[in-house]
Design a protein around this motif. Structure first.
Motif: not given
Length: 455
Positions: A432-437
């Motif tokens: 997966g991945r890490v996402r920033l918002s």
């Protein structure tokens, strides 16, 4: 191929020679049978009765025959062994200078032989013969009918065919060798490229790759070799990065420790303060080394050990552990009640790191929400704080090693800038991945999207 062609030629020669033997034996048996039948049923045209004179029998029979090429039909009449009998001969196209009927010694041996068939070996060649003996009652006269065949010419024809076949096989072998050499060279060219690339690889240059053309096994070999080079390059890059990072980050605390120890005096209060500072720097060094080792292990296939996990239970555990990190308004926002495959310890480690990051960049009493959700693409776990958020220029770099955000994000912690890099490594190890918002109302939301990017 040479062995195969020689074997084919030799086998063909053997078959042809065997056919010659069968034809000669059949011819001898046929002629002998015809004479035996004439002897039993023939009638002397002078008397109208069966033949009583062997000479008349042989003469009348031979007059009616037409010898094949290389064949001698001989009638022998004589008395007593060891003497050359009189002859009646029918022959055509004999391939030797001295026919059998002119060789008294050979004729005498055939006439005196008790066998009905045999072979005579002469310097001029082999002779196959068959004999039908004739004897009158009372022993007044003896005679024999002999059919002889000279197989030398047919055997020579077979040998000539054998030589021609060998010559054709040699030409075919040369042509096939040339074509095979050219084709094999083209087929094995990628293999030579693999060997050349492997020979030129060094620790300093792992950038060489093999061009891949087509979709055959050689292309698959080149792709596999290129993939191996990619893994090697990543491994060496990680090793160099680890050494560079460790050297860069550990140089400062080592300098601080050395400076304080060199300047430490005899005053007990000063010594106590120096020991406290040195211990604090050593603890920070220990944390940096542990984090770097963890990032180095992220390249290994056993970095994560997935197992079936209830996401709701994992989310609740993370919430309980995060509440001890600081006096914040901790909220369990939402929980996904699904079962998924992941490493619970690594995911807990990443989520606690995100919670710790939220504590460092929020004030006491500010809300921090922890939750999880699931959809058709995978599952997500997130930590949302209500701080000042992340500046756009920082969003691209805060997940890199030893990179921290600007002062707008709040008071900088004492960390080395490895926490979010560890979070990203754990997410990528799960596919997966890490996402920033941005968080609604202000703040930052960090999301572990597990399942995105999986195949």
């Amino acid at each position: 191929m040479a062995v195969g062609l020689v074997s084919v030629a030799t086998t063909t020669r053997s078959i042809l020679l065997r056919d010659v033997d069968h034809r000669v034996n059949g011819l001898l048996a046929q002629e002998a049978g015809e004479f035996a039948n004439f002897q039993e049923q023939g009638v002397d045209p002078r008397t109208g009765r069966p033949f009583t004179d062997p000479s008349r029998l042989l003469r009348e029979f031979l007059v009616r025959q037409y010898a094949d090429p290389d064949e001698e039909l001989i009638g022998l009449v004589g008395r007593g062994a060891g003497r050359t009998p009189a002859q009646f001969v029918q022959q055509r196209d004999i391939p030797v200078a001295v026919p059998l009927h002119k060789d008294d010694d050979a004729v005498r041996r055939i006439y005196d032989s008790p066998d009905s068939t045999g072979t005579v070996d002469r310097p001029s060649g082999e002779i196959r013969w068959a004999k039908v003996a004739i004897a009158r009652a009372g022993g007044e006269a003896e005679a024999a009918f002999v059919v002889a065949f000279h197989p030398g010419r047919e055997q020579a024809a077979v040998n000539e065919e054998f030589r021609i076949l060998l010559a054709i096989s040699g030409v075919a072998l040369l042509l096939t060798t040339g074509i095979g050499w050219a084709v094999a060279g083209r087929i094995l060219k990628p293999v030579r490229l693999v060997r050349t690339a492997a020979a030129q690889l060094t620790e300093q240059d792992l950038t060489r790759r093999i061009p891949v053309h087509g979709r055959d096994d050689i292309a698959a070999l080149a792709e596999t070799f290129n993939a191996m080079l990619d893994r090697l390059e990543r491994a060496f890059a990680a090793q160099r990065e680890f050494v560079d990072d460790a050297g860069h980050e550990l140089r400062t605390p080592i300098t601080i420790v050395r400076g304080h120890l060199e300047l430490m005096g005899d005053d007990p209060a000063e010594r106590e303060e120096t020991i406290r500072l040195v211990t604090d720097e050593l603890d920070r060094m220990s944390r940096i080394v542990e984090d770097l080792l963890l990032l180095a292990k992220a390249e290994r296939p056993d970095f994560v050990t997935p197992e079936p996990v209830q996401l709701a239970e994992l989310t609740a555990d993370v919430y309980v552990k995060a509440r001890t990190l600081g006096e914040r308004d901790w909220q369990l926002a939402e929980v996904a009640d699904v079962e998924t495959e992941l490493d619970p310890q690594r995911i807990t480690q990443a989520m606690v790191q995100l919670a710790q990051n939220a504590v460092q960049h929020t004030a006491p009493g500010q809300p921090v929400r922890i939750g999880s959700r699931a959809d058709a693409t995978g599952v997500e776990l997130y930590v949302a704080d209500s701080g000042c958020g992340v500046q756009p220029q920082d969003a691209e770099v805060i997940f890199e090693r030893f990179r921290r955000g600007t002062s707008r994000r709040g008071t900088r912690g004492s960390g080395a800038g490895l926490g979010l890099a560890i979070v990203r490594a754990i997410a990528e190890a799960h596919g997966g991945r890490v996402r920033l918002s941005d968080t609604a109302g202000g703040g930052a939301t960090f999301v572990l999207a597990l399942g995105e990017g999986r195949t």
